[in-house]
Design an enzyme around this catalytic site. Structure first.
Site: not given
Ligand code: NAI
Length: 281
Positions: A163, A167
Site C-alpha cells: 500500500y 501511495k
Molecule cells: P473504502 O473502502 O470505504 O472506499 C474505497 C472504495 O473503493 C470502496 O467503495 C471500494 O468498493 C472501491 N474500490 C475498491 N477497488 C476498486 C476498483 N478496482 N475499482 C473501483 N472501485 C474500487 O475506504 P476509504 O477509507 O473511503 O478509502 C478511500 C481512499 O482513501 C482509498 O484510496 C484509501 O487508500 C485512501 N485513504 C484512506 C485513509 C483513511 O484513513 N480512511 C487514509 C489514507 C488514504
C-alpha cells in the site's frame, strides 16, 4: 462560494467511505457526477451495487449523476467509463482517483499476488483513469485531478509495504503530471486523508475515530477540485485540520569530486541536517 455548475466530475470508489462524501458535496455544489465503484469488499474481492445507491442519493437531492461499476484496473472498462461520461455530459472537468483496497501483511509474510493487487488498484487504477481523461482535459484546456496518497506512503506503516509503495507512487505520478498539464490548466494534486471508514475500522480507538469522520476530508478535496486549486500540492487532512506535506532536501554539502565513502561518513551529520531544508520549485 466554490461552485461546480456546468462541470462534470468522475469520482472512483465513490460507492462508500470518502469517495461517497466527495461525490455528494461536488453534486451539492452543482457538478454532474459519474459515481464509479466496483462495489467489492475492503480487500477488493467481490462486486456490488454501491455506486447505484450513491447515484440515487444524488438524484434525491436534485443532482445529476450516473453510476459506473468498472474496476479501475480494467483498461477497457475505464475507457468505456470516460466514453459514458462524454456521451452523457460532453466534458470531464474533475477526476478524483479515490478507489482503494487493503491487503496488509508484514513484508516477510506478504504474498506477491497481494502486493500486485494493491499496486494495481491504487497506482495502476489511477494511472488508467488519469490516462483516459487526460486527452479530454488537455483538449479542453482545463482539468482538476486529485490523487489519493496516504501517511503510510509518505512516512511508512508496519504491514503496508504494498500500500505504501502504491501511495508514494501516486505522488511521483502527480509530480510529473503537474509539469505536463501546467500549460493547459490541468492541475494535479494529492490528498492524504485520515478518516473513519471501513478501511480504518478497528485500527484506532473508537473515541479517536469519532473525531475523524470522512466529512472532514471533503473541504480539502473540494478545494483541490476547484478552479482556484494549486498544482502539485500534497494536502494532509484529518478531523478538520489541514497541512501541506512536501519533499524536502537539506542544503547541498560540497565534498568535491574526490570525495570518498569515509568523507560521506565523516560529514553525515551535516548532510542530514534538515534545519535549513527546502522543497524545490
Ligand atoms: P473504502 O473502502 O470505504 O472506499 C474505497 C472504495 O473503493 C470502496 O467503495 C471500494 O468498493 C472501491 N474500490 C475498491 N477497488 C476498486 C476498483 N478496482 N475499482 C473501483 N472501485 C474500487 O475506504 P476509504 O477509507 O473511503 O478509502 C478511500 C481512499 O482513501 C482509498 O484510496 C484509501 O487508500 C485512501 N485513504 C484512506 C485513509 C483513511 O484513513 N480512511 C487514509 C489514507 C488514504
Amino acid at each position: 462560494m466554490i461552485s461546480f455548475a456546468g462541470k462534470t466530475a468522475i469520482v472512483t470508489g465513490a460507492g462508500g467511505g470518502l469517495g461517497r462524501c466527495y461525490a455528494l458535496e461536488l453534486a451539492r455544489r452543482g457538478a454532474r457526477l459519474v459515481v464509479n465503484d466496483l462495489g467489492g469488499a475492503a480487500d477488493g474481492r467481490g462486486a456490488g451495487t454501491a455506486a447505484d445507491a450513491v447515484v440515487a442519493e444524488i438524484a434525491a437531492m436534485g443532482g445529476e449523476a450516473i453510476a459506473n461499476r468498472a474496476s479501475v484496473t480494467d483498461r477497457a472498462a475505464v475507457a468505456a467509463m470516460v466514453e459514458q461520461a462524454m456521451n452523457a455530459f460532453g466534458r470531464i472537468d474533475i477526476l478524483v482517483n479515490n478507489a482503494g483496497i487493503l491487503r496488509d501483511k508484514s513484508f516477510m509474510k506478504m504474498e506477491l499476488d497481494d502486493a500486485q493487487a494493491v499496486l494495481d488498484v491504487h497506482l495502476m487504477g489511477a494511472f488508467n483513469c488519469t490516462r483516459a481523461v487526460w486527452p479530454v482535459m488537455m483538449e479542453q484546456e482545463y482539468g482538476r485531478i486529485v490523487m489519493t496518497t496516504s501517511p503510510s506512503g509518505l512516512y511508512g506503516n508496519f504491514g503496508q509495504a504494498n500500500y505504501g509503495a502504491a501511495k508514494m507512487g501516486l505522488v511521483g505520478l502527480m509530480n510529473t503530471l503537474k509539469i505536463e498539464g501546467a500549460k493547459r490548466h490541468v492541475h494535479v494534486n494529492a490528498i492524504s486523508p485520515v478518516a473513519a471508514t471501513r478501511m480504518t475500522a478497528g485500527l484506532m480507538p473508537q473515541e479517536q475515530l469519532d473525531k475523524l469522520g470522512p466529512e472532514h476530508i471533503v473541504p480539502g478535496v473540494v478545494y483541490l477540485c476547484s478552479e482556484g486549486a494549486p498544482s502539485g500540492a500534497i494536502l494532509q487532512a484529518a478531523g478538520g485540520s489541514f497541512s501541506l506535506a512536501a519533499i524536502m532536501e537539506s542544503p547541498w554539502v560540497e565534498l568535491g569530486p574526490q570525495a570518498s565513502a569515509d568523507d560521506v561518513a565523516a560529514q553525515w551529520e551535516r548532510i542530514a541536517d534538515l534545519t535549513n531544508a527546502r522543497t524545490r520549485g
